[in-house]
Design a protein around this motif. Structure first.
Motif, PDB file in Angstrom:
ATOM      1  N   UNK A  19       0.688  -1.316   0.011  1.00  0.00           N
ATOM      2  CA  UNK A  19      -0.025  -0.035   0.021  1.00  0.00           C
ATOM      3  C   UNK A  19       0.829   1.093   0.168  1.00  0.00           C
ATOM      4  N   UNK A  20       0.941   1.759  -1.280  1.00  0.00           N
ATOM      5  CA  UNK A  20       2.103   2.881  -1.285  1.00  0.00           C
ATOM      6  C   UNK A  20       1.533   4.068  -0.339  1.00  0.00           C
ATOM      7  N   UNK A  21       2.725   4.588   0.502  1.00  0.00           N
ATOM      8  CA  UNK A  21       2.568   5.651   1.275  1.00  0.00           C
ATOM      9  C   UNK A  21       1.953   5.316   2.842  1.00  0.00           C
ATOM     10  N   UNK A  22       1.667   4.131   2.870  1.00  0.00           N
ATOM     11  CA  UNK A  22       1.179   3.860   4.250  1.00  0.00           C
ATOM     12  C   UNK A  22       2.105   4.068   5.370  1.00  0.00           C
ATOM     13  N   UNK A  23       3.340   4.178   5.134  1.00  0.00           N
ATOM     14  CA  UNK A  23       4.546   4.492   6.193  1.00  0.00           C
ATOM     15  C   UNK A  23       4.203   5.794   6.603  1.00  0.00           C
ATOM     16  N   UNK A  24       3.615   6.771   5.738  1.00  0.00           N
ATOM     17  CA  UNK A  24       3.398   8.113   6.439  1.00  0.00           C
ATOM     18  C   UNK A  24       2.405   8.087   7.597  1.00  0.00           C
ATOM     19  N   UNK A  25       1.731   6.990   7.490  1.00  0.00           N
ATOM     20  CA  UNK A  25       0.550   7.201   8.544  1.00  0.00           C
ATOM     21  C   UNK A  25       1.233   6.679   9.837  1.00  0.00           C
ATOM     22  N   UNK A  26       2.492   6.134   9.981  1.00  0.00           N
ATOM     23  CA  UNK A  26       2.998   5.717  11.126  1.00  0.00           C
ATOM     24  C   UNK A  26       2.357   4.330  11.284  1.00  0.00           C
ATOM     25  N   UNK A  27       3.024   3.648  12.372  1.00  0.00           N
ATOM     26  CA  UNK A  27       2.638   2.341  12.777  1.00  0.00           C
ATOM     27  C   UNK A  27       1.074   1.872  12.675  1.00  0.00           C
ATOM     28  N   UNK A  28       0.656   0.907  12.353  1.00  0.00           N
ATOM     29  CA  UNK A  28      -0.801   0.674  12.322  1.00  0.00           C
ATOM     30  C   UNK A  28      -1.077   0.313  13.867  1.00  0.00           C
ATOM     31  N   UNK A  56      -8.903  -2.526   4.552  1.00  0.00           N
ATOM     32  CA  UNK A  56     -10.091  -1.807   3.677  1.00  0.00           C
ATOM     33  C   UNK A  56      -9.771  -0.459   3.661  1.00  0.00           C
ATOM     34  N   UNK A  57      -9.719   0.393   4.787  1.00  0.00           N
ATOM     35  CA  UNK A  57      -9.715   1.736   5.097  1.00  0.00           C
ATOM     36  C   UNK A  57      -8.279   2.249   4.462  1.00  0.00           C
ATOM     37  N   UNK A  58      -7.186   1.650   4.357  1.00  0.00           N
ATOM     38  CA  UNK A  58      -5.884   1.788   3.853  1.00  0.00           C
ATOM     39  C   UNK A  58      -6.079   1.776   2.167  1.00  0.00           C
ATOM     40  N   UNK A  77      12.640  -1.311   0.375  1.00  0.00           N
ATOM     41  CA  UNK A  77      11.407  -0.736   0.925  1.00  0.00           C
ATOM     42  C   UNK A  77      11.473  -0.585   2.445  1.00  0.00           C
ATOM     43  N   UNK A  78      10.682   0.601   2.727  1.00  0.00           N
ATOM     44  CA  UNK A  78      10.696   0.745   4.240  1.00  0.00           C
ATOM     45  C   UNK A  78       9.647  -0.348   4.981  1.00  0.00           C
TER      46      UNK A  78
END
Length: 92
Positions: A19-28, A56-58, A77-78
């Protein structure tokens, strides 16, 4: 994470999904460690599973990409990017 692909990766041979850019939201924050999996004492204790609702939200916000590439590709990849491998479906 560093991956070196020894074979071509196509949608049929279990590409990495991210999921591209998901790291920018911080840890899930909804991530859980499933102590009931068979290899919990091994590598699985380092795997975090997220809820279907969170996934689903991500995906609805950011999309999902398949990492298809030719043999010899190097991927950097991060590890905070939400990712998983898909299912191998090739008849070959």
């Amino acid at each position: 994470m560093i991956r070196i692909f020894l074979d071509d990766v196509t949608p049929c041979n279990a590409p990495l999904l991210a999921i591209p850019g998901s790291r920018k939201d911080g840890p899930v924050s909804e991530a859980i460690i499933d102590e009931n999996v068979s290899d919990y004492k091994g590598a699985a204790k380092f795997r975090f599973d997220i809820t279907d609702d969170t996934l689903s939200h991500l995906v609805n916000r950011k999309g999902i990409k398949s990492v298809d590439c030719p043999a010899g590709t190097v991927l950097l990849m991060n590890m905070a990017v939400v990712h998983r491998c898909s299912v191998y479906i090739s008849p070959l």
